[in-house]
Write a protein that holds these residues in place. Structure first.
Motif, PDB file in Angstrom:
ATOM      1  N   SER A 273       0.830  -1.215   0.000  1.00  0.00           N
ATOM      2  CA  SER A 273       0.000   0.000   0.000  1.00  0.00           C
ATOM      3  C   SER A 273       0.863   1.263   0.000  1.00  0.00           C
ATOM      4  N   ASN A 274       2.160   1.091  -0.202  1.00  0.00           N
ATOM      5  CA  ASN A 274       3.113   2.212  -0.201  1.00  0.00           C
ATOM      6  C   ASN A 274       2.979   3.067   1.067  1.00  0.00           C
ATOM      7  N   GLY A 275       2.810   2.383   2.190  1.00  0.00           N
ATOM      8  CA  GLY A 275       2.780   3.060   3.484  1.00  0.00           C
ATOM      9  C   GLY A 275       1.422   3.623   3.874  1.00  0.00           C
ATOM     10  N   ARG A 276       0.428   3.428   3.014  1.00  0.00           N
ATOM     11  CA  ARG A 276      -0.883   3.979   3.368  1.00  0.00           C
ATOM     12  C   ARG A 276      -1.523   3.213   4.531  1.00  0.00           C
ATOM     13  N   TYR A 277      -1.408   1.906   4.511  1.00  0.00           N
ATOM     14  CA  TYR A 277      -1.842   1.093   5.647  1.00  0.00           C
ATOM     15  C   TYR A 277      -0.587   0.606   6.373  1.00  0.00           C
ATOM     16  N   LYS A 278      -0.348   1.147   7.545  1.00  0.00           N
ATOM     17  CA  LYS A 278       0.874   0.764   8.279  1.00  0.00           C
ATOM     18  C   LYS A 278       0.632  -0.493   9.092  1.00  0.00           C
ATOM     19  N   ILE A 306       6.463  -8.539  -4.363  1.00  0.00           N
ATOM     20  CA  ILE A 306       5.557  -7.589  -3.703  1.00  0.00           C
ATOM     21  C   ILE A 306       6.194  -6.210  -3.806  1.00  0.00           C
ATOM     22  N   GLU A 307       5.433  -5.279  -4.325  1.00  0.00           N
ATOM     23  CA  GLU A 307       5.963  -3.902  -4.437  1.00  0.00           C
ATOM     24  C   GLU A 307       4.819  -2.927  -4.264  1.00  0.00           C
ATOM     25  N   PRO A 308       5.133  -1.676  -3.972  1.00  0.00           N
ATOM     26  CA  PRO A 308       4.068  -0.694  -3.818  1.00  0.00           C
ATOM     27  C   PRO A 308       3.228  -0.618  -5.094  1.00  0.00           C
ATOM     28  N   ALA A 309       1.907  -0.617  -4.921  1.00  0.00           N
ATOM     29  CA  ALA A 309       1.022  -0.557  -6.097  1.00  0.00           C
ATOM     30  C   ALA A 309       1.290   0.751  -6.844  1.00  0.00           C
ATOM     31  N   PRO A 310       1.533   0.703  -8.163  1.00  0.00           N
ATOM     32  CA  PRO A 310       1.845   1.916  -8.928  1.00  0.00           C
ATOM     33  C   PRO A 310       0.752   2.992  -8.776  1.00  0.00           C
ATOM     34  N   GLN A 311      -0.504   2.533  -8.609  1.00  0.00           N
ATOM     35  CA  GLN A 311      -1.616   3.499  -8.457  1.00  0.00           C
ATOM     36  C   GLN A 311      -1.503   4.309  -7.169  1.00  0.00           C
ATOM     37  N   LEU A 312      -0.671   3.826  -6.230  1.00  0.00           N
ATOM     38  CA  LEU A 312      -0.570   4.524  -4.940  1.00  0.00           C
ATOM     39  C   LEU A 312       0.732   5.325  -4.836  1.00  0.00           C
ATOM     40  N   VAL A 313       1.383   5.463  -5.984  1.00  0.00           N
ATOM     41  CA  VAL A 313       2.633   6.242  -6.022  1.00  0.00           C
ATOM     42  C   VAL A 313       2.406   7.447  -6.923  1.00  0.00           C
ATOM     43  N   ASP A 314       2.658   8.641  -6.408  1.00  0.00           N
ATOM     44  CA  ASP A 314       2.576   9.850  -7.239  1.00  0.00           C
ATOM     45  C   ASP A 314       3.461  10.922  -6.601  1.00  0.00           C
ATOM     46  N   SER A 315       3.346  12.152  -7.095  1.00  0.00           N
ATOM     47  CA  SER A 315       4.284  13.162  -6.589  1.00  0.00           C
ATOM     48  C   SER A 315       4.076  13.445  -5.094  1.00  0.00           C
TER      49      SER A 315
END
Ligand SMILES: C=C1C[C@]23C[C@@]1(O)CC[C@H]2[C@@]12CCC[C@@](C)(C(=O)O1)[C@H]2[C@@H]3C(=O)O
Ligand SMILES: O=C(O)CCC(=O)C(=O)O
Ligand SMILES: [Fe+2]
Length: 348
Positions: A273-278, A306-315
């Motif tokens: 979740s790229n850190g969104r859900y800790k 397993i990697e951060p979902a691209p949809q949850l990565v932005d500027s």
């Protein structure tokens, strides 16, 4: 192909298994610093949401859809409880009875099924014991799939009930965990079909016993940790003991609700979740009453990327982690414990 049992081969541990069930005094080594033990009566149940999987109702005043409730719970706490989850009360009672049966065996019998120093399954202290200089007032039994190999040693003539019950529970948990994962993906706006890795998800069942403790305010049942999983489905029966650490550092009791499960977010979900859900930091404290808990630790196939979902990565949300798999994560964690995620931080 590695298995969940291989991850600890590089860092073997030898934990002793003292007979704490028969101690009326608490030996020095089991006394933990007082600051760990603040009583948190005022925090009991601070709004940790209880989600009704069939109706979406919660313990909070405002009801909402399951997805909205789940998102809010994971953003705020990294944990929620579920009721109406479809696992029968009868199965939960059978699992509890088998847990009681196992842990009430004499110590010399239990250690016949002792976990090997470089293994994962079997009887012993939780593996994290090596990272603390005090001992935890608990004992555990870990299985991955069928517990037959160990059950035969525990009850040479009478292992069938145990194996059947654990197999049934394992299947029920497997179904529940994948349903929960679908809900979690949906709550993150991700498509289920992008996360079907090909191959079986891996899981371990950790049965914990916290014997009655004569000085519960000074001991520790299971020291603070996160789970390395996507999610952990925990059944804590009727005796309270689980606490979570909130983002403000305060410990909060997770109330024991009859027939409910606690669903913890684990480290791999934090990555995905790229850190969104800790992942939630949690621990279990002791009490005068004996307590059992059953944690189903669920993750992806061991070598799935397993990697951060691209949809949850932005500027506004830069990439926090590099790709990993559960196996390599467990290997790093076996050595570095709560610092393991730092080794997978993305460096720009
Ligand atoms: C799948 C797993 C998670 C776990 C390591 C294991 O391979 C099997 C035991 C699991 C457990 C249960 C108690 C807490 C914990 C931190 C531990 O020491 O053993 C977890 C591990 C984990 O989440 O990394
Ligand atoms: O016993 C509990 O409530 C917590 C157990 C736990 O955290 C675990 O087994 O990973
Ligand atoms: Fe845990």
């Amino acid at each position: 192909m590695p298995s969940l049992s291989d991850a600890f081969k590089s860092v073997p541990v030898q934990c002793k298994e003292p007979d704490i069930s028969s101690m009326d005094e608490v030996p020095e080594l089991y006394l933990w610093p007082q600051e760990n033990q603040q009583a948190l009566e005022e925090n009991i149940g601070v709004n940790i949401p209880v989600i009704d999987l069939q109706h979406g109702v919660t313990s909070r005043a405002s009801a909402g859809s399951v997805i909205e409730l789940l998102r809010a719970a994971y953003e705020e706490f990294g944990v929620f409880q579920i009721v109406n989850h479809g696992v029968s009360q009868q199965l939960l009672e059978r699992v509890e009875n088998q847990g009681r049966r196992l842990f009430s065996l004499p110590l010399d019998q239990k250690i016949k099924a002792r976990r090997s120093p470089d293994g994962v399954t079997g009887y012993g202290m939780a593996r994290i014991c090596t990272f603390f200089d005090r001992l935890m007032w608990s004992e555990g039994f870990t299985s991955i799939g069928s517990p037959l190999e160990h059950a035969e040693k525990l009850w040479p003539d009478d292992y069938q009930d145990f194996c059947e019950t654990i197999d049934e529970y394992d299947h029920a948990m497997k179904d529940l965990a994948s349903k929960l994962m679908s809900l979690i993906l949906e709550s993150l706006g991700l498509r289920q079909r992008d996360y079907s890795w090909g191959g079986d998800n891996c899981a371990a069942l950790q049965m914990n016993h916290y014997p009655s403790c004569p000085r519960p305010a000074q001991t520790m049942g299971m020291a603070e940790h996160t789970d390395s999983t996507f999610l952990t489905v925990l059944y804590q029966g009727s005796v309270q003991g689980l606490q979570i650490k909130r983002s403000d550092g305060m410990w909060t009791v997770v109330p024991a609700i009859p027939n409910a499960f606690v669903v913890n977010a684990g480290d791999l979900l934090q990555v995905l979740s790229n850190g969104r859900y800790k992942s939630v930091v949690h621990r279990a404290v002791n009490s005068i009453k004996p307590r059992l808990s059953f944690a189903y630790l669920w993750g992806p196939p061991l070598t799935a990327v397993i990697e951060p979902a691209p949809q949850l990565v932005d500027s506004k949300h830069p990439l926090l982690y590099r790709a990993l798999n559960w196996n390599e994560y467990l290997v790093v964690r076996a050595k570095h414990f709560d610092r393991a995620l730092e080794f997978f931080r993305n460096v720009q």
